[in-house]
Design a protein around this motif. Sequence first.
Motif, mmCIF file in Angstrom:
data_model
loop_
_atom_site.group_PDB
_atom_site.id
_atom_site.type_symbol
_atom_site.label_atom_id
_atom_site.label_comp_id
_atom_site.label_asym_id
_atom_site.label_seq_id
_atom_site.Cartn_x
_atom_site.Cartn_y
_atom_site.Cartn_z
ATOM 1 N N GLY A 17 -6.067 8.315 -7.872
ATOM 2 C CA GLY A 17 -6.812 7.639 -6.808
ATOM 3 C C GLY A 17 -8.288 8.031 -6.797
ATOM 4 O O GLY A 17 -8.703 9.017 -7.405
ATOM 5 N N GLU A 18 -9.040 7.229 -6.080
ATOM 6 C CA GLU A 18 -10.483 7.464 -5.931
ATOM 7 C C GLU A 18 -10.755 8.856 -5.334
ATOM 8 O O GLU A 18 -11.736 9.492 -5.672
ATOM 9 C CB GLU A 18 -11.043 6.347 -5.030
ATOM 10 N N ARG A 19 -9.847 9.335 -4.485
ATOM 11 C CA ARG A 19 -10.087 10.616 -3.820
ATOM 12 C C ARG A 19 -9.665 11.823 -4.637
ATOM 13 O O ARG A 19 -9.984 12.953 -4.272
ATOM 14 C CB ARG A 19 -9.331 10.661 -2.485
ATOM 15 N N HIS A 49 -9.415 -2.326 -1.791
ATOM 16 C CA HIS A 49 -9.788 -1.052 -1.165
ATOM 17 C C HIS A 49 -11.263 -0.894 -0.838
ATOM 18 O O HIS A 49 -11.624 0.024 -0.114
ATOM 19 C CB HIS A 49 -9.242 0.118 -1.991
ATOM 20 N N ARG A 63 3.561 -2.206 -7.701
ATOM 21 C CA ARG A 63 3.276 -0.963 -6.978
ATOM 22 C C ARG A 63 4.587 -0.747 -6.233
ATOM 23 O O ARG A 63 4.693 -0.970 -5.033
ATOM 24 C CB ARG A 63 2.169 -1.166 -5.938
ATOM 25 N N ASP A 104 -2.401 0.350 4.518
ATOM 26 C CA ASP A 104 -3.408 -0.702 4.406
ATOM 27 C C ASP A 104 -2.777 -2.096 4.550
ATOM 28 O O ASP A 104 -1.618 -2.298 4.216
ATOM 29 C CB ASP A 104 -4.098 -0.624 3.040
ATOM 30 N N TRP A 108 -1.467 5.950 -11.547
ATOM 31 C CA TRP A 108 -2.922 5.958 -11.456
ATOM 32 C C TRP A 108 -3.394 7.122 -10.600
ATOM 33 O O TRP A 108 -2.653 7.643 -9.759
ATOM 34 C CB TRP A 108 -3.478 4.625 -10.950
ATOM 35 N N LYS A 114 0.669 8.945 0.117
ATOM 36 C CA LYS A 114 -0.642 8.389 0.445
ATOM 37 C C LYS A 114 -1.706 9.458 0.629
ATOM 38 O O LYS A 114 -1.487 10.456 1.313
ATOM 39 C CB LYS A 114 -0.555 7.599 1.765
ATOM 40 N N PRO A 115 -2.898 9.227 0.047
ATOM 41 C CA PRO A 115 -4.043 10.079 0.358
ATOM 42 C C PRO A 115 -4.590 9.652 1.724
ATOM 43 O O PRO A 115 -4.519 8.477 2.080
ATOM 44 C CB PRO A 115 -5.038 9.737 -0.752
ATOM 45 N N GLU A 122 0.653 5.585 -7.314
ATOM 46 C CA GLU A 122 -0.411 6.585 -7.415
ATOM 47 C C GLU A 122 0.222 7.936 -7.735
ATOM 48 O O GLU A 122 1.132 8.389 -7.040
ATOM 49 C CB GLU A 122 -1.214 6.664 -6.109
ATOM 50 N N ARG A 150 -12.760 -0.729 -7.577
ATOM 51 C CA ARG A 150 -12.560 -1.139 -6.168
ATOM 52 C C ARG A 150 -13.871 -0.863 -5.476
ATOM 53 O O ARG A 150 -14.076 0.123 -4.793
ATOM 54 C CB ARG A 150 -11.366 -0.420 -5.537
ATOM 55 N N CYS A 187 0.874 -1.177 0.000
ATOM 56 C CA CYS A 187 0.000 0.000 0.000
ATOM 57 C C CYS A 187 0.904 1.217 0.000
ATOM 58 O O CYS A 187 0.748 2.103 -0.833
ATOM 59 C CB CYS A 187 -0.899 -0.003 1.227
ATOM 60 N N LYS A 228 -8.890 4.887 -10.451
ATOM 61 C CA LYS A 228 -9.633 4.055 -9.506
ATOM 62 C C LYS A 228 -11.100 4.433 -9.575
ATOM 63 O O LYS A 228 -11.445 5.631 -9.587
ATOM 64 C CB LYS A 228 -9.122 4.293 -8.089
ATOM 65 N N HIS A 281 -5.245 -5.862 -9.340
ATOM 66 C CA HIS A 281 -4.396 -4.860 -8.685
ATOM 67 C C HIS A 281 -4.463 -5.179 -7.185
ATOM 68 O O HIS A 281 -5.521 -5.066 -6.570
ATOM 69 C CB HIS A 281 -4.978 -3.468 -8.991
ATOM 70 N N ASP A 325 -9.338 -4.146 -8.380
ATOM 71 C CA ASP A 325 -8.635 -3.941 -7.107
ATOM 72 C C ASP A 325 -9.566 -4.479 -6.024
ATOM 73 O O ASP A 325 -10.509 -3.807 -5.637
ATOM 74 C CB ASP A 325 -8.339 -2.446 -6.916
ATOM 75 N N GLU A 327 -2.702 -5.349 -3.109
ATOM 76 C CA GLU A 327 -1.706 -4.943 -2.111
ATOM 77 C C GLU A 327 -1.129 -6.207 -1.491
ATOM 78 O O GLU A 327 -1.855 -6.991 -0.865
ATOM 79 C CB GLU A 327 -2.331 -4.016 -1.075
HETATM 80 C C1 PEP Z 1 -4.394 2.795 -2.748
HETATM 81 O O1 PEP Z 1 -4.333 2.233 -3.851
HETATM 82 O O2 PEP Z 1 -3.601 2.576 -1.814
HETATM 83 C C2 PEP Z 1 -5.524 3.733 -2.520
HETATM 84 C C3 PEP Z 1 -5.468 4.701 -1.623
HETATM 85 O O3 PEP Z 1 -6.584 3.423 -3.280
HETATM 86 P P1 PEP Z 1 -7.947 4.196 -3.591
HETATM 87 O O4 PEP Z 1 -7.582 5.462 -4.297
HETATM 88 O O5 PEP Z 1 -8.656 3.217 -4.482
HETATM 89 O O6 PEP Z 1 -8.655 4.398 -2.282
#
Ligand code: PEP
Length: 459
Positions: free
Chosen positions: A275-277, A362, A120, A434, A273, A127-128, A244, A330, A81, A299, A402, A359, A404
């Motif tokens: 991220g979802e956020r 997540h 990865r 994670d 990539w 990290k988000p 990411e 995910r 992660c 994502k 995908h 994925d 972790e």
């Molecule tokens: C990640 O891949 O560690 C992650 C934070 O994923 P996501 O953007 O899908 O929450």
Amino acid sequence: MVDPTETVVSADPAVIAGLDHWRTLPIKQQPSWPDPAAVASASAELASMPPLVFAGEVDQLRERLARAARGDAFLLQGGDCAETFAGATADQIRNRVKTILQMAVVLTYGASMPVIKMGRMAGQFAKPRSSDTETRGEVTLPAYRGDIVNGYDFTPQSREADPARLVKGYHTSASTLNLIRAFTQGGFADLRMVHSWNKGFAENPANQRYEGLAKEIDRAIKFMEAAGADFDELKRVEFYSSHEGLLMDYERPMTRIDSRTGLPYTTSAHFLWIGERTRDLDGAHVDFFRRIRNPIGIKLGPSTTPETMERLIDVLDPDREPGRITFITRMGAGRIRDALPPLLEAIQRFDATPLWVSDPMHGNGLTTPTGYKTRRFDDVVDEVKGFFEAHRDAGTHPGGIHVELTGDDVTECLGGSEMIDEQTLATRYESLCDPRLNHMQSLELSFLVAEELSRAQRA
Ligand code: PEP
Ligand code: MN
């Protein structure tokens, strides 16, 4: 990336200016650096460093991913992660590469297709976070944002964002990638050797269920040997890096103009990539990544609508270029069977062929009563199964996973053939972020996915 033997094409000034347009847009998940001058100087240093990956490799990966999107290859993307600087040791890197290679052999057999191997790794440091701060007892400090930003130790000094970490992130990525290149080009990846490691897995009584498939693979390798396959050709594998694309003070200075084409490539990794956020259509990340040539992952969580998906395609892949975009879904085991089908149905009305990757991590997080962030192996497997089912029903190609994972024997996810339970989590929980599948769980997942793939082949 200037090579004197090549024609030097200079970039259109508008292309260069566009690379900084994100600075005018709303941006999420960036650290607040206490000293902007120090960030500027770290960025300038990064901009003067050699690229970590090369435009030609990135173009080759785009072609490989295009194959996977068409249904003629499968992507295996895996790693921590959050990589850490301390974890960038030869042993840990080797174990992760080894695990990915072992999984890839099983998947190649199951899919009867080439498997694109991607870590990865070598740059997955930012990290988000769901909150900007973390509170323990009476004390509130900035959240840990990954080793490329701040330290994990819960002290004010460690949690302060430190731009010297940007440069350390570069060097740690470089040494990791150097070792990956050595392992995958220098004989370590020999198919027969990787296969012999897998035999150890299948001979373990806990993994009896996979003995049949393992024997089939063994026979296939013996057949290849008997038929005179060129095993020298099978000593090297292509291995791509990914992370990411989050931390803009790192990704922007790592972006260079390719002298062959005059086009920008982010040279921190082959694949990035969003991220979802941070995938907001009007946000900084989507604007920046739409301007670079690297293949881009996006994502997609369970609330993604077909309209959002279509707009993401229009913005990030206006030319509908094969291999350009990968949707990494995910959704969670409980949601995948409802949330994915509408997207797969919509894509068929839309003139695009993205690569679809699962994925299964997540959307399946949970926290135990004892406070461990974990995931159930069964949920991971169930999400992958739901992913395959949805693609089977829609007639689209389930193009990759995908995951972790780590090559070590950690105890971070529940279940698997070793039956890790809530009590066991405490024995070797090492992730700073994670929970990852351990070595055995990763291999087990590859056997289960191989079964799905061979079913899809027969259908
Ligand atoms: C990640 O891949 O560690 C992650 C934070 O994923 P996501 O953007 O899908 O929450
Ligand atoms: Mn994660």
